[in-house]
Design a protein around this motif. Structure first.
Motif, PDB file in Angstrom:
ATOM      1  N   THR A 163       0.855  -1.186   0.000  1.00 12.76           N
ATOM      2  CA  THR A 163       0.000   0.000   0.000  1.00 12.76           C
ATOM      3  C   THR A 163       0.889   1.232   0.000  1.00 12.76           C
ATOM      4  N   ARG A 164       0.647   2.141  -0.946  1.00 13.27           N
ATOM      5  CA  ARG A 164       1.471   3.333  -1.026  1.00 13.27           C
ATOM      6  C   ARG A 164       0.785   4.563  -0.434  1.00 13.27           C
ATOM      7  N   THR A 165      -0.467   4.432  -0.017  1.00 12.18           N
ATOM      8  CA  THR A 165      -1.215   5.562   0.544  1.00 12.18           C
ATOM      9  C   THR A 165      -1.755   5.161   1.913  1.00 12.18           C
ATOM     10  N   TYR A 166      -1.494   6.009   2.905  1.00 10.44           N
ATOM     11  CA  TYR A 166      -1.917   5.719   4.275  1.00 10.44           C
ATOM     12  C   TYR A 166      -2.659   6.937   4.838  1.00 10.44           C
ATOM     13  N   SER A 167      -3.751   6.677   5.510  1.00 10.56           N
ATOM     14  CA  SER A 167      -4.510   7.721   6.203  1.00 10.56           C
ATOM     15  C   SER A 167      -4.531   7.379   7.684  1.00 10.56           C
ATOM     16  N   VAL A 168      -4.089   8.313   8.490  1.00  5.59           N
ATOM     17  CA  VAL A 168      -4.094   8.100   9.941  1.00  5.59           C
ATOM     18  C   VAL A 168      -4.649   9.344  10.624  1.00  5.59           C
ATOM     19  N   LYS A 169      -5.053   9.172  11.856  1.00  6.66           N
ATOM     20  CA  LYS A 169      -5.485  10.296  12.677  1.00  6.66           C
ATOM     21  C   LYS A 169      -4.360  10.643  13.639  1.00  6.66           C
ATOM     22  N   ASP A 170      -4.476  11.823  14.241  1.00  3.69           N
ATOM     23  CA  ASP A 170      -3.432  12.213  15.185  1.00  3.69           C
ATOM     24  C   ASP A 170      -3.327  11.179  16.310  1.00  3.69           C
ATOM     25  N   GLU A 171      -2.109  10.857  16.671  1.00  5.17           N
ATOM     26  CA  GLU A 171      -1.774   9.892  17.714  1.00  5.17           C
ATOM     27  C   GLU A 171      -2.079   8.442  17.319  1.00  5.17           C
ATOM     28  N   GLU A 172      -2.623   8.233  16.130  1.00  3.28           N
ATOM     29  CA  GLU A 172      -2.879   6.872  15.650  1.00  3.28           C
ATOM     30  C   GLU A 172      -1.584   6.303  15.064  1.00  3.28           C
ATOM     31  N   ARG A 173      -1.384   4.995  15.197  1.00  6.24           N
ATOM     32  CA  ARG A 173      -0.185   4.328  14.696  1.00  6.24           C
ATOM     33  C   ARG A 173      -0.582   3.290  13.644  1.00  6.24           C
ATOM     34  N   LYS A 174       0.185   3.277  12.544  1.00  4.37           N
ATOM     35  CA  LYS A 174      -0.020   2.272  11.498  1.00  4.37           C
ATOM     36  C   LYS A 174       1.342   1.823  10.991  1.00  4.37           C
ATOM     37  N   LYS A 175       1.486   0.499  10.732  1.00  3.38           N
ATOM     38  CA  LYS A 175       2.756  -0.034  10.255  1.00  3.38           C
ATOM     39  C   LYS A 175       2.738  -0.122   8.736  1.00  3.38           C
ATOM     40  N   MET A 229      -7.073  15.228  12.004  1.00  4.40           N
ATOM     41  CA  MET A 229      -7.204  15.358  13.458  1.00  4.40           C
ATOM     42  C   MET A 229      -8.540  14.782  13.906  1.00  4.40           C
ATOM     43  N   ARG A 230      -8.513  14.000  14.928  1.00  6.63           N
ATOM     44  CA  ARG A 230      -9.758  13.546  15.539  1.00  6.63           C
ATOM     45  C   ARG A 230     -10.437  14.734  16.207  1.00  6.63           C
ATOM     46  N   LEU A 231     -11.767  14.738  16.193  1.00  3.10           N
ATOM     47  CA  LEU A 231     -12.511  15.838  16.781  1.00  3.10           C
ATOM     48  C   LEU A 231     -12.233  15.937  18.269  1.00  3.10           C
ATOM     49  N   ARG A 232     -11.763  17.101  18.666  1.00  2.00           N
ATOM     50  CA  ARG A 232     -11.531  17.351  20.081  1.00  2.00           C
ATOM     51  C   ARG A 232     -12.593  18.312  20.595  1.00  2.00           C
ATOM     52  N   ARG A 233     -13.005  18.112  21.786  1.00  2.00           N
ATOM     53  CA  ARG A 233     -13.945  19.035  22.417  1.00  2.00           C
ATOM     54  C   ARG A 233     -13.761  18.977  23.919  1.00  2.00           C
ATOM     55  N   VAL A 234     -14.254  20.003  24.572  1.00  2.27           N
ATOM     56  CA  VAL A 234     -14.204  20.042  26.026  1.00  2.27           C
ATOM     57  C   VAL A 234     -15.534  20.602  26.515  1.00  2.27           C
ATOM     58  N   THR A 235     -16.080  19.996  27.535  1.00  2.08           N
ATOM     59  CA  THR A 235     -17.346  20.448  28.103  1.00  2.08           C
ATOM     60  C   THR A 235     -17.137  20.815  29.567  1.00  2.08           C
ATOM     61  N   LEU A 236     -18.042  21.651  30.062  1.00  5.15           N
ATOM     62  CA  LEU A 236     -17.984  22.062  31.462  1.00  5.15           C
ATOM     63  C   LEU A 236     -19.224  21.559  32.194  1.00  5.15           C
TER      64      LEU A 236
END
Length: 535
Positions: free
Chosen positions: A41-53, A115-122
């Protein structure tokens, strides 16, 4: 024999010389190893902090080879990194290439990081605290749907002299309002904290404006607060779980209630005679700001508010520094705004909080006043056969002829008249000749407004129930004759609407006009600094 010995000696000497001169015969050079690197595979899609070999086939002379011989490199490590085992790790949004090589042999892979969706709630977005009290705000951070238990949250206060914050612990220092913000990476969540003081029932029930907020042309009569106009309102602060009000109405009418700036779902029906109404109950045992609004127009009912009851009372934050006055007819009063289309107007299907006027004040968070009467004209007498706006505007209300005066001049005045004059021009009402008089009447209305409000920005609106060319031309003429750069006509787009009851605009249409009007007001130089400070 002697000759053979000499020949052997010569051979020994020659071999010795060859050895000494480094010319000894060498072993044959082994053939070079042939390496091959291929990527499944010559094309890789990852999210932040995700690991792929990387999916690599690596051979030496056709046989599987040891990956430790390979070199891995990321063109942009700030987007994605790669380790010595060929494992890609997403770092930040973007694209990069990974190169795998050995000697001159190399291949590349394209990597895209999202980037994976980040959010913060109170735990709360609206806190009311007495001076000296503390409360704890809890922030919960998420990456995608998963909680980030190791999240680093930073806290800040918009005004530490009113409210301080330390690791989510909020301390009320002095009266006022501040915003507490929790920041998680690039995302934020905020809570409004209002700091108040305790108040007595006597202060509240004397309608002391140092303690309560009163909206519109309300007035005191016989130690009670009189609500004549559409959308007259009062805000009361309570500490506890409920609030009740004792009031009298002249006829069936309706109340709307907001608790901590959130509208309660149902209107409260008010019936004649003096009664106690529980306007809010079952609340969290804490501080609450409660607003009650008279949602019925002046000629349908008037109210007399005698007192409030609660466990404890507290002050309320000061009203907004931005004040808007709305002057108009049935459109501004909410006539038939709850529909349905084709029905006759009733008190039940009319609501002054479902008008462009109240919606605009809400959207801007403004102090407001509404002076509206169904059927009214600027100076003519038509549907309202005994009252015109030029006279009513000078009075506290139609039932209180005292001149209305205030030290608190509005920043903005919205004048929405002309619809009734348009019907007055119809031959069936004998008024076609009024067309030539209307521009002067409208100009007199503007002159009255300007004389009482020398600095206000005046916005003239017309056409919400259709446009008559004579009325449109008359307003245009009157505005031009005023020669006042703080008076404008129809600065927003108005499309007529008759989908409410009795051919009047629906609440939906009214809210649309309000959104346009609020947006226009925000850009006015007269108030732009106010909104810049809020940003």
């Amino acid at each position: 024999m002697k000759g053979k010995r000499i020949l052997c000696l010569l051979l020994v000497v020659v071999l010795s010389l060859v050895t000494l001169l480094g010319c000894a015969p060498t072993e044959p050079t082994p053939p070079a190893v042939e390496y091959e690197i291929r990527l499944r595979t010559r094309t890789y899609s990852v999210k932040d902090e995700e690991r792929k070999k990387l999916d690599i086939i690596f051979t030496a002379d056709g046989e599987s080879a040891d990956w430790s011989l390979l070199t891995f490199e990321s063109k942009n490590p700030e987007v994605a990194t790669v380790d010595e085992n060929g494992v890609i790790t997403g770092v930040s949004a973007g694209a990069t290439t990974i190169t795998v090589s050995i000697g001159e042999e190399k291949v590349t892979a394209n990597v895209t990081v999202s980037m994976r969706l980040r959010r913060v709630t109170l735990s709360s977005t609206n806190l009311g605290l007495l001076q000296g009290q503390t409360a704890t705000l809890t922030a919960t951070a998420y990456i995608g749907a998963q909680k980030d238990e190791s999240a680093q949250i930073t806290w800040s206060s918009s005004d530490p002299e009113i409210v301080s914050v330390d690791g989510g612990t909020v301390t009320a220092i002095s009266g006022g309002k501040a915003t507490i913000t929790a920041t998680y990476g690039e995302v934020k969540a905020s809570a409004t904290v209002t700091v108040v003081s305790e108040a007595t029932a006597t202060q509240v029930n004397s309608f002391d404006e140092e303690v309560v907020n009163i909206f519109g042309r309300s007035y005191i009569v016989n130690n009670a607060l009189r609500f004549d106009h559409a959308s007259n309102a009062i805000e009361v602060g309570v500490i506890g779980t409920s609030l009740a009000v004792n009031l009298t109405t002249s006829a069936i009418s309706y109340m709307r209630v907001w608790v901590d700036d959130v509208e309660l779902a149902d209107r409260i029906k008010i019936t004649p005679a003096t009664k106690k109404y529980t306007v809010a109950s079952g609340l969290e045992d804490a501080y609450h700001k409660i607003r009650i609004v008279k949602a019925t127009e002046m000629q349908d009912a008037v109210w007399t508010v005698s007192s409030f009851e609660a466990d404890k009372f507290a002050t309320v934050p000061q009203k907004s520094a931005l004040k808007i006055e709305f002057v108009g007819d049935s459109i501004s009063a909410g006539y038939g705004s709850l529909g349905p289309a084709g029905a006759s107007k009733t008190v039940d299907n009319s609501d002054s909080t479902r008008t462009y006027a109240y919606y605009t004040a809400q959207q801007l968070g403004a102090d407001y006043s509404v002076v509206a009467w169904s059927g009214i004209c600027a100076k003519a007498y038509h549907w309202a056969s005994n009252v015109n706006m030029n006279t009513l505007y000078d009075r506290t209300s139609w039932t209180n002829s005292a001149a209305y005066t205030t030290d608190d001049e509005p920043d903005i005045i919205v004048l929405n008249l002309g619809t009734n004059e348009a019907s007055y021009l119809s031959p069936e009402y004998g008024g076609p000749s009024y067309g030539s008089q209307f521009p002067a009447d409208y100009k007199d209305m503007l002159t009255t407004i300007r004389s009482k409000n020398p600095n206000a920005y005046v916005i003239c609106l017309y056409g919400m129930m259709g446009t008559n060319s004579v009325i449109h031309s008359g307003i245009t003429t009157a505005v031009e004759q005023m020669d006042d750069d703080k008076i404008v006509y129809n600065p927003i787009s108005i499309t007529a609407n008759s989908s409410g009851a009795a051919g009047h605009p629906s609440a939906y249409a009214q809210e649309g006009w309000a959104t346009q009007l609020a947006g226009y007001i925000k850009m006015l130089p007269i108030v732009k600094d106010y909104f810049d400070q809020l940003a």
